[in-house]
Design a protein around this motif. Structure first.
Motif, PDB file in Angstrom:
ATOM      1  N   SER A 140       0.827  -1.210   0.000  1.00 23.48           N
ATOM      2  CA  SER A 140       0.000   0.000   0.000  1.00 23.48           C
ATOM      3  C   SER A 140       0.861   1.259   0.000  1.00 23.48           C
ATOM      4  CB  SER A 140      -0.940  -0.003   1.207  1.00 23.48           C
ATOM      5  OG  SER A 140      -0.241   0.249   2.407  1.00 23.48           O
ATOM      6  N   HIS A 141       2.088   1.149   0.510  1.00 26.21           N
ATOM      7  CA  HIS A 141       3.038   2.272   0.455  1.00 26.21           C
ATOM      8  C   HIS A 141       3.925   2.095  -0.779  1.00 26.21           C
ATOM      9  CE1 HIS A 141       1.977   3.990   4.336  1.00 26.21           C
ATOM     10  NE2 HIS A 141       1.910   2.755   4.812  1.00 26.21           N
ATOM     11  N   HIS A 142       3.276   2.139  -1.918  1.00 26.44           N
ATOM     12  CA  HIS A 142       3.932   1.781  -3.177  1.00 26.44           C
ATOM     13  C   HIS A 142       4.856   2.867  -3.698  1.00 26.44           C
ATOM     14  CE1 HIS A 142       0.870   4.405  -4.908  1.00 26.44           C
ATOM     15  NE2 HIS A 142      -0.047   3.703  -4.249  1.00 26.44           N
ATOM     16  N   GLY A 143       4.584   4.122  -3.355  1.00 22.80           N
ATOM     17  CA  GLY A 143       5.425   5.205  -3.875  1.00 22.80           C
ATOM     18  C   GLY A 143       5.471   5.238  -5.386  1.00 22.80           C
ATOM     19  N   LEU A 144       4.409   4.762  -6.027  1.00 26.13           N
ATOM     20  CA  LEU A 144       4.284   4.698  -7.494  1.00 26.13           C
ATOM     21  C   LEU A 144       5.245   3.698  -8.127  1.00 26.13           C
ATOM     22  CD1 LEU A 144       3.715   8.464  -8.431  1.00 26.13           C
ATOM     23  CD2 LEU A 144       2.005   6.675  -8.014  1.00 26.13           C
ATOM     24  N   ASP A 145       5.792   2.814  -7.324  1.00 30.26           N
ATOM     25  CA  ASP A 145       6.641   1.751  -7.867  1.00 30.26           C
ATOM     26  C   ASP A 145       5.764   0.776  -8.657  1.00 30.26           C
ATOM     27  OD1 ASP A 145       7.683  -1.260  -7.303  1.00 30.26           O
ATOM     28  OD2 ASP A 145       9.387   0.107  -7.524  1.00 30.26           O
ATOM     29  N   GLU A 146       6.103   0.560  -9.922  1.00 30.67           N
ATOM     30  CA  GLU A 146       5.253  -0.247 -10.796  1.00 30.67           C
ATOM     31  C   GLU A 146       5.113  -1.691 -10.310  1.00 30.67           C
ATOM     32  OE1 GLU A 146       6.349  -0.025 -14.881  1.00 30.67           O
ATOM     33  OE2 GLU A 146       6.083   2.162 -15.013  1.00 30.67           O
ATOM     34  N   GLY A 147       6.198  -2.253  -9.789  1.00 29.00           N
ATOM     35  CA  GLY A 147       6.119  -3.618  -9.287  1.00 29.00           C
ATOM     36  C   GLY A 147       5.167  -3.749  -8.124  1.00 29.00           C
ATOM     37  N   LYS A 148       5.238  -2.809  -7.199  1.00 29.48           N
ATOM     38  CA  LYS A 148       4.338  -2.848  -6.044  1.00 29.48           C
ATOM     39  C   LYS A 148       2.892  -2.573  -6.460  1.00 29.48           C
ATOM     40  CE  LYS A 148       7.554  -1.802  -2.309  1.00 29.48           C
ATOM     41  NZ  LYS A 148       7.811  -0.980  -1.110  1.00 29.48           N
ATOM     42  N   LEU A 149       2.722  -1.623  -7.365  1.00 25.43           N
ATOM     43  CA  LEU A 149       1.367  -1.325  -7.840  1.00 25.43           C
ATOM     44  C   LEU A 149       0.742  -2.530  -8.529  1.00 25.43           C
ATOM     45  CD1 LEU A 149       1.778   2.329  -9.171  1.00 25.43           C
ATOM     46  CD2 LEU A 149       0.201   1.568  -7.373  1.00 25.43           C
ATOM     47  N   SER A 150       1.555  -3.279  -9.271  1.00 26.17           N
ATOM     48  CA  SER A 150       1.048  -4.466  -9.952  1.00 26.17           C
ATOM     49  C   SER A 150       0.557  -5.512  -8.950  1.00 26.17           C
ATOM     50  CB  SER A 150       2.137  -5.055 -10.848  1.00 26.17           C
ATOM     51  OG  SER A 150       1.704  -6.257 -11.452  1.00 26.17           O
ATOM     52  N   GLN A 151       1.355  -5.736  -7.894  1.00 21.56           N
ATOM     53  CA  GLN A 151       0.960  -6.707  -6.874  1.00 21.56           C
ATOM     54  C   GLN A 151      -0.249  -6.210  -6.067  1.00 21.56           C
ATOM     55  OE1 GLN A 151       4.038  -8.733  -4.530  1.00 21.56           O
ATOM     56  NE2 GLN A 151       5.604  -7.694  -5.768  1.00 21.56           N
ATOM     57  N   LEU A 152      -0.256  -4.919  -5.769  1.00 25.89           N
ATOM     58  CA  LEU A 152      -1.369  -4.352  -5.008  1.00 25.89           C
ATOM     59  C   LEU A 152      -2.680  -4.478  -5.778  1.00 25.89           C
ATOM     60  CD1 LEU A 152      -2.272  -2.856  -2.457  1.00 25.89           C
ATOM     61  CD2 LEU A 152      -1.708  -0.695  -3.614  1.00 25.89           C
ATOM     62  N   ALA A 153      -2.605  -4.322  -7.093  1.00 22.26           N
ATOM     63  CA  ALA A 153      -3.807  -4.467  -7.917  1.00 22.26           C
ATOM     64  C   ALA A 153      -4.363  -5.887  -7.844  1.00 22.26           C
ATOM     65  CB  ALA A 153      -3.498  -4.083  -9.359  1.00 22.26           C
ATOM     66  N   ILE A 154      -3.483  -6.878  -7.751  1.00 22.18           N
ATOM     67  CA  ILE A 154      -3.932  -8.269  -7.622  1.00 22.18           C
ATOM     68  C   ILE A 154      -4.672  -8.457  -6.306  1.00 22.18           C
ATOM     69  CG2 ILE A 154      -3.159 -10.659  -7.403  1.00 22.18           C
ATOM     70  CD1 ILE A 154      -0.799  -9.962  -9.223  1.00 22.18           C
ATOM     71  N   VAL A 155      -4.104  -7.900  -5.219  1.00 23.83           N
ATOM     72  CA  VAL A 155      -4.718  -8.040  -3.894  1.00 23.83           C
ATOM     73  C   VAL A 155      -6.060  -7.327  -3.844  1.00 23.83           C
ATOM     74  CG1 VAL A 155      -4.482  -7.424  -1.455  1.00 23.83           C
ATOM     75  CG2 VAL A 155      -2.517  -8.325  -2.712  1.00 23.83           C
ATOM     76  N   GLU A 156      -6.080  -6.075  -4.247  1.00 27.50           N
ATOM     77  CA  GLU A 156      -7.321  -5.302  -4.172  1.00 27.50           C
ATOM     78  C   GLU A 156      -8.381  -5.851  -5.113  1.00 27.50           C
ATOM     79  OE1 GLU A 156      -5.409  -1.019  -2.750  1.00 27.50           O
ATOM     80  OE2 GLU A 156      -6.159  -1.237  -4.812  1.00 27.50           O
ATOM     81  N   GLY A 157      -7.957  -6.324  -6.280  1.00 33.62           N
ATOM     82  CA  GLY A 157      -8.913  -6.939  -7.197  1.00 33.62           C
ATOM     83  C   GLY A 157      -9.549  -8.176  -6.596  1.00 33.62           C
ATOM     84  N   ALA A 158      -8.750  -8.976  -5.869  1.00 37.71           N
ATOM     85  CA  ALA A 158      -9.278 -10.180  -5.234  1.00 37.71           C
ATOM     86  C   ALA A 158     -10.268  -9.829  -4.128  1.00 37.71           C
ATOM     87  CB  ALA A 158      -8.131 -11.022  -4.672  1.00 37.71           C
ATOM     88  N   ILE A 159      -9.985  -8.767  -3.380  1.00 35.03           N
ATOM     89  CA  ILE A 159     -10.914  -8.329  -2.333  1.00 35.03           C
ATOM     90  C   ILE A 159     -12.250  -7.923  -2.946  1.00 35.03           C
ATOM     91  CG2 ILE A 159     -11.347  -6.523  -0.617  1.00 35.03           C
ATOM     92  CD1 ILE A 159      -8.338  -6.520  -0.042  1.00 35.03           C
ATOM     93  N   LEU A 160     -12.194  -7.163  -4.036  1.00 34.58           N
ATOM     94  CA  LEU A 160     -13.444  -6.729  -4.667  1.00 34.58           C
ATOM     95  C   LEU A 160     -14.188  -7.893  -5.302  1.00 34.58           C
ATOM     96  CD1 LEU A 160     -12.501  -3.280  -6.213  1.00 34.58           C
ATOM     97  CD2 LEU A 160     -14.113  -3.753  -4.380  1.00 34.58           C
ATOM     98  N   GLU A 161     -13.479  -8.888  -5.792  1.00 37.29           N
ATOM     99  CA  GLU A 161     -14.158 -10.074  -6.320  1.00 37.29           C
ATOM    100  C   GLU A 161     -14.940 -10.781  -5.227  1.00 37.29           C
ATOM    101  OE1 GLU A 161     -12.275 -12.862  -8.937  1.00 37.29           O
ATOM    102  OE2 GLU A 161     -10.814 -11.381  -9.621  1.00 37.29           O
ATOM    103  N   ARG A 162     -14.326 -10.926  -4.046  1.00 40.37           N
ATOM    104  CA  ARG A 162     -15.022 -11.566  -2.923  1.00 40.37           C
ATOM    105  C   ARG A 162     -16.214 -10.729  -2.480  1.00 40.37           C
ATOM    106  NH1 ARG A 162     -12.638 -15.090  -4.494  1.00 40.37           N
ATOM    107  NH2 ARG A 162     -11.252 -16.600  -3.458  1.00 40.37           N
ATOM    108  N   TRP A 163     -16.029  -9.420  -2.490  1.00 37.61           N
ATOM    109  CA  TRP A 163     -17.132  -8.527  -2.139  1.00 37.61           C
ATOM    110  C   TRP A 163     -18.278  -8.675  -3.148  1.00 37.61           C
ATOM    111  CZ3 TRP A 163     -19.160  -3.691  -4.047  1.00 37.61           C
ATOM    112  CH2 TRP A 163     -19.945  -2.984  -3.110  1.00 37.61           C
ATOM    113  N   GLY A 164     -17.938  -8.805  -4.404  1.00 33.02           N
ATOM    114  CA  GLY A 164     -18.948  -9.036  -5.429  1.00 33.02           C
ATOM    115  C   GLY A 164     -19.670 -10.357  -5.235  1.00 33.02           C
ATOM    116  N   ASP A 165     -18.949 -11.396  -4.809  1.00 34.44           N
ATOM    117  CA  ASP A 165     -19.586 -12.677  -4.520  1.00 34.44           C
ATOM    118  C   ASP A 165     -20.632 -12.525  -3.414  1.00 34.44           C
ATOM    119  OD1 ASP A 165     -18.022 -13.945  -6.410  1.00 34.44           O
ATOM    120  OD2 ASP A 165     -16.534 -14.665  -4.958  1.00 34.44           O
ATOM    121  N   PHE A 166     -20.337 -11.689  -2.416  1.00 32.08           N
ATOM    122  CA  PHE A 166     -21.295 -11.434  -1.340  1.00 32.08           C
ATOM    123  C   PHE A 166     -22.551 -10.770  -1.892  1.00 32.08           C
ATOM    124  CE2 PHE A 166     -22.595  -8.330   2.059  1.00 32.08           C
ATOM    125  CZ  PHE A 166     -23.252  -9.262   2.857  1.00 32.08           C
ATOM    126  N   LEU A 167     -22.371  -9.801  -2.782  1.00 30.13           N
ATOM    127  CA  LEU A 167     -23.543  -9.168  -3.400  1.00 30.13           C
ATOM    128  C   LEU A 167     -24.378 -10.191  -4.152  1.00 30.13           C
ATOM    129  CD1 LEU A 167     -22.015  -5.847  -4.855  1.00 30.13           C
ATOM    130  CD2 LEU A 167     -23.064  -6.222  -2.616  1.00 30.13           C
TER     131      LEU A 167
END
Length: 434
Positions: free
Chosen positions: A315-342
């Motif tokens: 989350s403290h990515h500092g605009l580092d592309e590698g960290k942003l790429s991994q963070l997108a995987i994590v946050e995308g997975a959270i939203l997918e689970r949230w969508g499953d709840f809906l």
């Protein structure tokens, strides 16, 4: 009784001591602050319609806005990366960008303000207000066995606060929640609980005579304060009476087995999924109508392919592309689970629609940018409920729109006659009730 009140309020002209109490039949009840202490200081009948509910999901580390918000506003937007798994909810979902809580700052500390919208100041002078969920529970919670459920995917911290500014601890075990909801206590345990409730309810009756005597001695301002205080006590008694009634009734039976808690504390995606399975049962059985689920920022590595750094560090990515790429995987997975709840809520049929139609599901965070601890431009997704959903409501990202306005709209959609909450200026522009 008369002698008791004299012993407590001896020589009233000398002012009340700040620790004054009412006494009766061996019990003592503390009083609120009154002007007379100045020198010492220096529902509701059940409806035939399906009830309306609130589920507030909060995140400790926010969401990367570039991956969340579409470039277009309104209902004809192209789904962003995070919204692609939620396309089936496009007509039942509103995104809000460019909003935040006025005057709230403090980075991670503002996690306490997600649902209160109250600036709490410095650590030594922190004073929070009542959170959105507890406000609803206070006024509508008597209609169900549990006025509210405060939950977390890890730890006991929560964004839920009482009107006195006390945090409501979260329960983070889906297995324990399942037992709380659906496993009956023994007869002895139920009788013990009922006895404790009855004992608590009797306090006001025991001090009633002293309270009347005191009221006659106070000025009008103090009488008003005392009346408000006793009204809050009476409201507590009503809640206790309901608790006694529920303690004698069997819990609902569900066609589901008790879940097994996810052992890995860093696997918050799996923990989220397991908890949401139980939340759906809680709503479906009308065990509660108010739920808060907090998703804190776990420090460990979330076990997802393509991720090898800790969630908080990412989350403290500092605009580092590698960290942003991994963070997108994590946050995308959270939203997918949230969508499953809906989707789970959308599959439960009620007499006048689906469970999702009657449930406002809010997802938000205190951090608009976790990398620099910015509390502006908070991520906000509103799904379900009886709204005319507006697609993407894009407000000014430099001069943010007050997010408490959304809370007023939510309260009104839940059937509450309110026109303000915290620092609101009205209801939310662009979002109307169906």
């Amino acid at each position: 009784m008369a002698s008791a009140i004299k012993s407590v309020f001896f020589n009233f002209q000398r002012r009340l001591h700040r620790r004054s109490v009412l006494r009766g039949a061996g019990v003592a009840m503390g009083l609120p602050w009154l002007t007379a202490m100045q020198s010492s200081f220096g529902e509701t009948t059940p409806s035939t319609k399906s009830p309306r509910r609130l589920v507030a999901c909060t995140m400790g580390l926010g969401l990367v806005s570039e991956n969340l918000y579409p470039t277009q506003s309104g209902i004809r937007y192209e789904p962003s990366r995070y919204l692609q798994p939620l396309e089936d909810f496009k007509d039942r979902m509103t995104l809000v960008s460019g909003s935040s809580h006025p005057h709230v700052s403090g980075g991670h500390r503002a996690e306490a303000c997600i649902l209160t919208a109250t600036p709490i100041g410095n650590a030594g002078n922190a004073k929070n207000g009542i959170s959105l969920d507890q406000y609803v529970a206070k006024h509508r919670g008597l209609e169900t066995r549990f006025p509210s459920l405060v939950l977390s995917t890890g730890g006991n911290n929560s964004p839920s606060y009482t009107e006195n500014g006390a945090m409501v601890p979260a329960l983070d075990s889906p297995a324990a929640l399942f037992s709380k909801l659906f496993v009956d206590d023994s007869v002895a345990q139920r009788e013990l609980q009922a006895t404790r409730v009855r004992q608590g309810r009797s306090i006001m009756d025991l001090v009633a005579e002293d309270a009347k005597s005191l009221g006659r001695e106070l000025g009008s301002g103090d009488r008003d304060r005392l009346d408000l205080y006793f009204t809050s006590v009476r409201e507590l008694e009503k809640r206790m009476a309901e608790a006694e009634r529920w303690s004698r009734l069997p819990k609902p039976k569900v066609d589901a087995t008790k879940p097994v808690d996810v052992g890995n504390p860093s696997d918050l995606v799996a923990r989220l999924g397991t908890m949401c399975d139980v939340l759906k049962l809680a709503l479906e059985t009308d065990s509660t109508r108010v739920i808060t689920l907090h998703i804190p920022g776990a420090g460990g590595v979330i076990p997802i392919e393509g991720v090898d750094e800790g969630y908080h560090a990412l989350s403290h990515h500092g605009l580092d592309e590698g960290k942003l790429s991994q963070l997108a995987i994590v946050e995308g997975a959270i939203l997918e689970r949230w969508g499953d709840f809906l989707r789970q809520l959308g599959q439960v049929q009620e007499q006048d629609g689906h469970l999702l139609d009657q449930t406002t599901v809010l997802l938000t965070s205190n951090l608009g940018n976790a990398s620099n601890h910015d509390n502006r431009n908070m991520p906000v997704i509103l799904a379900g409920g009886r709204y005319r959903h507006a697609g993407h409501l894009a407000f000014d990202r430099r001069d943010n729109y007050p997010l408490p306005n959304l809370y007023v709209s939510i309260l009104q959609q839940l059937g509450m006659e309110v026109d303000s909450f915290a620092s609101s200026t009205g209801t939310m522009n662009g979002l109307s009730l169906a």
